[in-house]
Design a protein around this motif. Structure first.
Motif, PDB file in Angstrom:
ATOM      1  N   ASN A 102       0.815  -1.204  -0.031  1.00 42.67           N
ATOM      2  CA  ASN A 102       0.162   0.059   0.092  1.00 42.67           C
ATOM      3  C   ASN A 102       0.850   1.380  -0.110  1.00 42.67           C
ATOM      4  N   CYS A 106       0.600   4.103  -2.647  1.00 41.19           N
ATOM      5  CA  CYS A 106       0.337   5.282  -2.300  1.00 41.19           C
ATOM      6  C   CYS A 106       1.445   6.350  -2.912  1.00 41.19           C
ATOM      7  N   GLN A 112      -6.309   5.769  -2.276  1.00 42.98           N
ATOM      8  CA  GLN A 112      -7.109   4.518  -1.751  1.00 42.98           C
ATOM      9  C   GLN A 112      -6.100   3.685  -0.959  1.00 42.98           C
ATOM     10  N   CYS A 114      -3.256   4.772   0.167  1.00 44.24           N
ATOM     11  CA  CYS A 114      -2.953   5.482   1.269  1.00 44.24           C
ATOM     12  C   CYS A 114      -3.604   5.357   2.446  1.00 44.24           C
ATOM     13  N   HIS A 115      -5.167   5.254   2.299  1.00 46.18           N
ATOM     14  CA  HIS A 115      -6.048   5.154   3.093  1.00 46.18           C
ATOM     15  C   HIS A 115      -5.851   3.800   3.965  1.00 46.18           C
ATOM     16  N   ASP A 116      -5.983   2.865   2.826  1.00 50.02           N
ATOM     17  CA  ASP A 116      -5.692   1.423   3.381  1.00 50.02           C
ATOM     18  C   ASP A 116      -4.530   1.077   4.150  1.00 50.02           C
ATOM     19  N   TYR A 118      -3.267   2.587   6.626  1.00 52.75           N
ATOM     20  CA  TYR A 118      -3.406   2.573   8.143  1.00 52.75           C
ATOM     21  C   TYR A 118      -4.893   2.179   8.472  1.00 52.75           C
ATOM     22  N   THR A 119      -5.836   1.895   7.912  1.00 51.87           N
ATOM     23  CA  THR A 119      -7.043   1.530   8.080  1.00 51.87           C
ATOM     24  C   THR A 119      -7.316   0.009   7.676  1.00 51.87           C
ATOM     25  N   GLN A 120      -6.752  -0.497   6.854  1.00 52.83           N
ATOM     26  CA  GLN A 120      -7.188  -1.933   6.436  1.00 52.83           C
ATOM     27  C   GLN A 120      -6.575  -2.899   7.586  1.00 52.83           C
ATOM     28  N   PRO A 121      -7.301  -3.862   8.063  1.00 53.16           N
ATOM     29  CA  PRO A 121      -6.432  -5.052   8.990  1.00 53.16           C
ATOM     30  C   PRO A 121      -6.077  -5.611   8.065  1.00 53.16           C
TER      31      PRO A 121
END
Length: 293
Positions: A102, A106, A112, A114-116, A118-121
């Motif tokens: 990711n 990024c 997306q 960049c967002h995943d 830090y947020t996607q497990p």
């Protein structure tokens, strides 16, 4: 050549079929000490008690246990724990590989990613594949202080072993007595059969004489009937004596655990042993067992 082999096999099997002949009392007493089934069982009990003594002594050296457990699971916590136990955990299990992918996307302008980042497990950590785990444990427990229980338990087992030896000796003495009694019974009944044979022979001669006297008028028919009654009585006693001898031989064969066909007769009267109260108190097995108990 084939005939010679058959003759050899038959000759080797004949002693087993015919049984022991002219067995002496001395040899019978030696046989009963080793071949009697009850004596063999008693000796096995001795060996078991002796083994229990060794087991009691071995308790002083502790106990070593080896256990092997196997497990298969796809639970995230179990799989991660399995990897930690086997020292196979990597940063990839924490999502490092997914994070770097990711991160690269990024950098190329994928918002997306960049967002995943830090947020996607991480899926490798949360949804692992099923895994097998085998665990081997080796434990050694050594008794430090038991208050003398192990020592006294060993003493008890040693006493039980001595008690079993007393039981074996008492059984051997009983079997020796039974063998001697069987020998004297057989010797007595064989002499009895010999004497009955002479009596039967004399009665038959007497019957012939009475029949001749009856022809000459010197005897009556009742005299003949009385002689015949005595003959029938002697025949019955003779057949009963032969049956008693056969029964005694079967009992002797049972005691020796082998077939006995004939024995060497012993004296009609058994020697009387000299026993005093002091000898009885010092040698009697039941008294020794009571003291040991």
């Amino acid at each position: 050549m084939m005939i010679n082999r058959v003759i050899l096999l038959v000759s080797l099997s004949l002693p087993l079929v015919a049984g022991v002949k002219n067995l002496t009392l001395h040899n019978a007493l030696q046989m009963v000490k080793h071949d009697n089934l009850e004596v063999k069982i008693a000796r096995f009990n001795e060996q078991m008690k002796q083994t229990e003594v060794k087991v009691a002594e071995g308790m002083n050296y502790g106990k070593l246990d080896l256990s092997l457990s196997g497990m298969r699971s796809n639970d995230a916590g179990n799989v991660f724990g399995f990897k930690l136990q086997s020292r196979e955990a990597t940063f990839g299990d924490f999502g490092a590989e997914e994070f770097m992918n990711n991160f690269g996307a990024c950098q190329n302008g994928n918002m997306q990613a960049c967002h995943d980042m830090y947020t996607q497990p991480p899926s490798n950590l949360n949804y692992p594949a099923a895994r097998n785990n085998y665990q081997t444990k080796l434990s050694y427990m050594l008794p430090i202080y038991t208050g003398g229980k192990l020592t006294e338990y060993k003493h008890i087992m040693e006493s039980m072993y001595r008690m079993s030896k007393y039981d074996t000796q008492k059984l051997i003495n009983t079997k020796i007595y039974e063998v001697k009694k069987a020998f004297y019974d057989i010797s007595l009944v064989e002499r009895y059969i010999v004497n009955l044979s002479k009596i039967r022979h004399n009665i038959k001669k007497l019957e012939t004489i009475v029949l001749n006297m009856e022809k000459e008028g010197y005897a009556k028919e009742t005299d003949i009937l009385e002689v015949q009654a005595r003959e029938a009585e002697s025949d019955s006693m003779y057949n009963q004596a032969r049956l008693n001898r056969e029964l005694a031989y079967q009992f002797l064969s049972f005691l020796l655990n082998r077939d006995v066909s004939s024995i060497k007769k012993v004296h009609a009267k058994a020697p009387m042993p000299h026993v005093t109260k002091a000898i009885l108190e010092s040698n009697n097995i039941d008294i020794q067992k009571a003291k040991l108990g």
